[in-house]
Design a protein around this motif. Sequence first.
Motif, mmCIF file in Angstrom:
data_model
loop_
_atom_site.group_PDB
_atom_site.id
_atom_site.type_symbol
_atom_site.label_atom_id
_atom_site.label_comp_id
_atom_site.label_asym_id
_atom_site.label_seq_id
_atom_site.Cartn_x
_atom_site.Cartn_y
_atom_site.Cartn_z
ATOM 1 N N GLU A 134 16.031 -42.330 7.846
ATOM 2 C CA GLU A 134 16.788 -43.317 8.628
ATOM 3 C C GLU A 134 17.712 -42.624 9.637
ATOM 4 O OE1 GLU A 134 15.638 -45.090 4.717
ATOM 5 O OE2 GLU A 134 16.639 -43.231 5.354
ATOM 6 N N GLU A 135 18.221 -41.447 9.270
ATOM 7 C CA GLU A 135 19.077 -40.687 10.184
ATOM 8 C C GLU A 135 18.255 -39.815 11.126
ATOM 9 O OE1 GLU A 135 19.687 -40.558 6.707
ATOM 10 O OE2 GLU A 135 21.023 -42.285 6.979
ATOM 11 N N ARG A 136 17.154 -39.276 10.625
ATOM 12 C CA ARG A 136 16.352 -38.327 11.420
ATOM 13 C C ARG A 136 15.709 -38.984 12.635
ATOM 14 N NH1 ARG A 136 18.019 -33.291 10.249
ATOM 15 N NH2 ARG A 136 18.063 -32.944 7.986
ATOM 16 N N ILE A 137 15.435 -40.269 12.594
ATOM 17 C CA ILE A 137 14.801 -40.898 13.758
ATOM 18 C C ILE A 137 15.725 -40.899 14.974
ATOM 19 C CG2 ILE A 137 13.260 -42.368 12.406
ATOM 20 C CD1 ILE A 137 15.131 -44.709 13.002
ATOM 21 N N GLN A 138 17.028 -40.658 14.741
ATOM 22 C CA GLN A 138 17.988 -40.590 15.839
ATOM 23 C C GLN A 138 18.081 -39.183 16.423
ATOM 24 O OE1 GLN A 138 19.525 -43.125 17.170
ATOM 25 N NE2 GLN A 138 18.820 -44.645 15.695
ATOM 26 N N MET A 194 13.653 -37.201 24.332
ATOM 27 C CA MET A 194 13.421 -38.458 23.608
ATOM 28 C C MET A 194 13.733 -38.270 22.134
ATOM 29 S SD MET A 194 9.853 -40.091 25.083
ATOM 30 C CE MET A 194 9.874 -41.424 23.876
ATOM 31 N N ARG A 195 14.359 -39.256 21.537
ATOM 32 C CA ARG A 195 14.636 -39.198 20.106
ATOM 33 C C ARG A 195 13.327 -39.279 19.323
ATOM 34 N NH1 ARG A 195 20.182 -39.892 19.384
ATOM 35 N NH2 ARG A 195 21.232 -40.845 21.174
ATOM 36 N N ILE A 196 13.349 -38.706 18.145
ATOM 37 C CA ILE A 196 12.158 -38.661 17.300
ATOM 38 C C ILE A 196 11.621 -40.066 17.029
ATOM 39 C CG2 ILE A 196 11.307 -38.076 14.998
ATOM 40 C CD1 ILE A 196 11.728 -35.682 16.875
ATOM 41 N N GLY A 197 12.518 -40.999 16.753
ATOM 42 C CA GLY A 197 12.096 -42.366 16.447
ATOM 43 C C GLY A 197 11.333 -43.014 17.599
ATOM 44 N N ASP A 198 11.785 -42.758 18.834
ATOM 45 C CA ASP A 198 11.112 -43.331 20.000
ATOM 46 C C ASP A 198 9.718 -42.731 20.179
ATOM 47 O OD1 ASP A 198 13.296 -44.932 20.570
ATOM 48 O OD2 ASP A 198 14.243 -43.420 21.837
ATOM 49 N N GLN A 199 9.591 -41.429 19.913
ATOM 50 C CA GLN A 199 8.288 -40.779 20.060
ATOM 51 C C GLN A 199 7.304 -41.243 18.990
ATOM 52 O OE1 GLN A 199 8.278 -36.590 21.375
ATOM 53 N NE2 GLN A 199 10.508 -36.656 21.269
ATOM 54 N N LEU A 200 7.802 -41.555 17.815
ATOM 55 C CA LEU A 200 6.957 -42.096 16.760
ATOM 56 C C LEU A 200 6.565 -43.543 17.035
ATOM 57 C CD1 LEU A 200 8.642 -40.617 13.569
ATOM 58 C CD2 LEU A 200 6.190 -40.547 14.041
ATOM 59 N N ALA A 201 7.485 -44.289 17.632
ATOM 60 C CA ALA A 201 7.227 -45.711 17.890
ATOM 61 C C ALA A 201 6.242 -45.920 19.036
ATOM 62 C CB ALA A 201 8.542 -46.425 18.200
ATOM 63 N N GLU A 202 6.200 -44.993 19.981
ATOM 64 C CA GLU A 202 5.376 -45.169 21.187
ATOM 65 C C GLU A 202 3.904 -45.466 20.884
ATOM 66 O OE1 GLU A 202 5.836 -43.121 25.448
ATOM 67 O OE2 GLU A 202 5.028 -41.769 23.916
ATOM 68 N N PRO A 203 3.199 -44.666 20.053
ATOM 69 C CA PRO A 203 1.795 -44.997 19.779
ATOM 70 C C PRO A 203 1.622 -46.295 19.007
ATOM 71 C CG PRO A 203 2.522 -43.183 18.380
ATOM 72 C CD PRO A 203 3.594 -43.410 19.387
ATOM 73 N N ARG A 210 9.402 -53.464 18.993
ATOM 74 C CA ARG A 210 10.214 -52.256 18.820
ATOM 75 C C ARG A 210 10.847 -52.175 17.434
ATOM 76 N NH1 ARG A 210 10.634 -48.767 22.535
ATOM 77 N NH2 ARG A 210 10.068 -49.235 24.688
ATOM 78 N N GLN A 211 11.299 -53.278 16.912
ATOM 79 C CA GLN A 211 11.926 -53.255 15.592
ATOM 80 C C GLN A 211 10.900 -52.905 14.509
ATOM 81 O OE1 GLN A 211 15.254 -53.079 16.712
ATOM 82 N NE2 GLN A 211 15.452 -53.873 14.619
ATOM 83 N N GLU A 212 9.734 -53.504 14.602
ATOM 84 C CA GLU A 212 8.684 -53.228 13.628
ATOM 85 C C GLU A 212 8.220 -51.776 13.723
ATOM 86 O OE1 GLU A 212 4.278 -54.972 12.259
ATOM 87 O OE2 GLU A 212 5.189 -55.583 14.153
ATOM 88 N N ALA A 213 8.090 -51.282 14.961
ATOM 89 C CA ALA A 213 7.655 -49.899 15.162
ATOM 90 C C ALA A 213 8.701 -48.922 14.639
ATOM 91 C CB ALA A 213 7.388 -49.648 16.643
ATOM 92 N N ARG A 214 9.957 -49.261 14.804
ATOM 93 C CA ARG A 214 11.033 -48.387 14.318
ATOM 94 C C ARG A 214 11.028 -48.329 12.790
ATOM 95 N NH1 ARG A 214 15.174 -46.368 17.037
ATOM 96 N NH2 ARG A 214 17.083 -45.769 15.965
ATOM 97 N N ALA A 253 8.277 -46.131 11.818
ATOM 98 C CA ALA A 253 8.616 -44.734 12.092
ATOM 99 C C ALA A 253 9.378 -44.123 10.920
ATOM 100 C CB ALA A 253 9.430 -44.633 13.379
ATOM 101 N N VAL A 254 10.286 -44.896 10.348
ATOM 102 C CA VAL A 254 11.035 -44.426 9.168
ATOM 103 C C VAL A 254 10.069 -44.188 8.006
ATOM 104 C CG1 VAL A 254 12.767 -45.058 7.441
ATOM 105 C CG2 VAL A 254 13.184 -45.533 9.874
ATOM 106 N N GLU A 255 9.130 -45.110 7.809
ATOM 107 C CA GLU A 255 8.151 -44.961 6.727
ATOM 108 C C GLU A 255 7.289 -43.721 6.929
ATOM 109 O OE1 GLU A 255 5.927 -48.566 6.780
ATOM 110 O OE2 GLU A 255 7.563 -49.807 5.974
ATOM 111 N N LEU A 256 6.919 -43.437 8.189
ATOM 112 C CA LEU A 256 6.098 -42.264 8.476
ATOM 113 C C LEU A 256 6.846 -40.965 8.188
ATOM 114 C CD1 LEU A 256 4.429 -43.514 11.766
ATOM 115 C CD2 LEU A 256 3.199 -42.848 9.691
#
Length: 333
Positions: free
Chosen positions: A149-153, A111-120, A129-133, A136-139
């Motif tokens: 912005e690149e690392r979440i991928q 799983m990409r980092i962004g998806d794992q951050l968005a899940e909780p 999903r857009q708001e969570a993403r 995730a960037v802010e976190l």
Amino acid sequence: MTKTGNRLLDVKGLTIEIETRNGSAVVVDGIDLHVDKGETLGVVGESGCGKSLTMLSLMRLLPNKIRVAKGEAHFDGRDLQRMSNRELRKVRGGDIGFVFQDPMTSLNPVMRIGDQLAEPLIYHRGMGRQEARKRAVELLRLVGIPGPEERIQAYPHELSGGMRQRVMIAIGLACEPKLLIADEPTTALDVTIQAQIVDLVKDLREKLGMSVVWITHDLALIAGLVDRVVVLYAGTVVEDAPVDALYANPRHPYTRGLLASIPKLSDQPTSRLNSIGGTPPEPGRRPQGCPFAPRCPLAMDICRTHVPKLEPVAAAGHHRAACFAVEKAQEAA
């Protein structure tokens, strides 16, 4: 003295057993500990002393064949042990964040980092999903990861050890929990990254006003991080004290041994490091009396037949120790 009304986590009489070929063996024996709102608690001890098991048991994340035999654990006025699985799932990751010890075994490798951050965020906060993403960037930015912005991928294997650990902290902080439990979050990291992680947690605690439990075997690491220290040995609390009191005047022989084993800048390059002789008892082979007695330089006859209680140390504020030698010294004084 801290008022009970300011208490966030209160654990009493927690006993954990493991199933073996020869029956049940105690690995955590009647632990009492607490964390107040806004407090950072350090839980220290050698490997195998029950630090991680104690905290995992609160979230019912114990491995197979290990179970809570008895005890209570109240979090923010609610009994964690009596919650239904559905109620507890809302607490995990929501009100209580957990930073696990090894990010490579805790992060999902596919799983990409962004998806794992968005899940909780999606589960606990009801975000789209857009708001969570976006969050995730802010976190990732909050925990100091460049180019979020690149690392979440990215996938976990594409990040360095320090970055993966920061991602774990970001996941733990995603829902702004009331309590963050960090299980040796700097293990296997170099000292520079360790210092960065410690400073990061200190800063985030101040910004979010949360409580923190920092599990470690390194007393030197937490000296400037925690407010209070609980020392565990063989699944029991042997000392509980404010951090300054513990470092200035450790009372239990085990705590003294841990502190003496920390290398000092004043040591000669050829001098031998101090160590505590022997090893902790194995589950099911605990000695009859004090579990530390076989390794203790101050052991007396009573230590080998009776288990000392965790008692206040006279004229030492909220300092407590479980040691007959301490009691004898107090009586002599």
